[in-house]
Write an enzyme that holds these catalytic residues in place. Sequence first.
Site, mmCIF file in Angstrom:
data_model
loop_
_atom_site.group_PDB
_atom_site.id
_atom_site.type_symbol
_atom_site.label_atom_id
_atom_site.label_comp_id
_atom_site.label_asym_id
_atom_site.label_seq_id
_atom_site.Cartn_x
_atom_site.Cartn_y
_atom_site.Cartn_z
ATOM 1 C CD GLU A 162 -3.012 -0.913 2.335
ATOM 2 O OE1 GLU A 162 -2.828 -0.040 3.490
ATOM 3 O OE2 GLU A 162 -3.829 -1.578 2.235
ATOM 4 C CD GLU A 250 -4.500 -5.548 3.469
ATOM 5 O OE1 GLU A 250 -3.171 -5.730 3.088
ATOM 6 O OE2 GLU A 250 -4.686 -4.901 4.220
#
Length: 324
Positions: A162, A250
Site C-alpha cells: 500500500e 486485500e
Amino acid sequence: MKLLLITCLFVVGNWIAPVVSKDAALETVSKHGKLSVDGVNLVNQNGERVQLKGMSLFWSIWMPYYYNKTTVDAVKANCHSNIVRPMLAIDTKDGGYLTDPDGQEALIYAVIDAAIEDDIYVLIDWQDFEAENHLEQSLYFFDKLSKTYGSYPNIIYEPYNEPISLEWSSVVKPYHEAVIKTIRANDPDNLIVVGTPQWSQRLDLAAADPITGFDNIMYSLHFYAGTHQQWERDITKAAIDGGLPVFVSEYGTVNADASPPVNVSETLLWYEFMEERGMSYVNFAVSDKDEGAAAMIPGTPPDKTCAEEYLTESGKIVVEHNKA
Ligand SMILES: *[C@@H]1O[C@H](CO)[C@@H](O)[C@H](O)[C@H]1NC(C)=O
Ligand SMILES: *[C@@H]1O[C@H](CO)[C@@H](O)[C@H](O)[C@H]1NC(C)=O
C-alpha cells in the site's frame, strides 16, 4: 430467432463465463495452470476466466507461527481457498526484512513451498508503505524470489502492498517498473499485482497513466467495508470500464484500522460488485489477534485455522463466500 442468435453471440463475445465452481478450494493450480491477463480478466491456461478467492496471513514479523504448511493446508481445506498471501513485513517497530532478511525470507519461502505442495496459488506481498525508500532491498528480494520460484505457475507477485498518498506517475509507477523489469528477467509471465496510491484505493490515478510494455499486470484494490464504500466502488468501476484489470489483494469486512464492527451490508455489496465482474479477492486475515479483522478467535492454533468453532463473525462471512 435471428435477433436472439445475434444477442447470444454478443453476450458470449463480451463476457467470458468464469469456470470456477462454487468452492474455490476445488479450483487448483493443476486445474487452471499458468494465469494471464486478458483485457480486464484473469484467465487460466486455456484462456477461460478464473477467480481466486482466499486468505492473507498476518504480518510475518508478528504471527510467524502461522507461516508453515499446517496453516496452508487449513487455508485450503477449512478456509476454502485457492490462494494464500504471505505478508513479508519490511520495516516495523519490531523489525522485518530490513533487519532480518534471512529469517523473514525463510518464513515466506515456507509458505510458498507449502502452497506449491497443496496445489494453490500464492501471492507474495512486500508489506511496505514506503517501498520506494527500500528499492535496493526490494529488487534483491524479488530477483532472488523470481529466480527460485519463477517457473512455478503458483507464483503471483505483489511488489508494494500500500503506497501512502504518493504521486503515482513520478514515485509509485517508476518503483513498479523497476521491480517488474527485475522479475521479468527471470520470470517472463507470472502475474504481478501492483499497488496504487492512497493505500491501494486510487485506481483512477493508475488508469490515467497505466504501466505499459509488460504483460500480465493487474492493479490492486484494497478495501475495508466499514470505511470504504460506494465512493471506492465508483472509482473502481470507472477504472475497470476504462480497461484496467483489478485484483483485490486485500479486503476486510470491518473498519480500515481493523476494528469492529463487521459491516455486513457493505461487505455484501462488495461481494456482489466483485462477483458480477468475476474479480479475485483475498481477505485480511488468517490471524488470532483480538481485533475485528481477524478470521479466528485468540489462541487459535495453526491446525485449527478456519475451523468452524474458531471462526469470528468476520471469518464466518469470509469462509462462506470462499465456498459459495
Ligand atoms: C507449524 O507451526 C505450528 C506452531 O508452531 C506447529 O504446531 C506445527 O507443528 C508446525 N507445522 C509444521 C508442518 O511444521
Ligand atoms: C455500514 O455502513 C453503512 C453505510 O455507511 C452505514 O449506514 C451502516 O450503519 C454501517 N453498519 C455498521 C454495522 O456499522
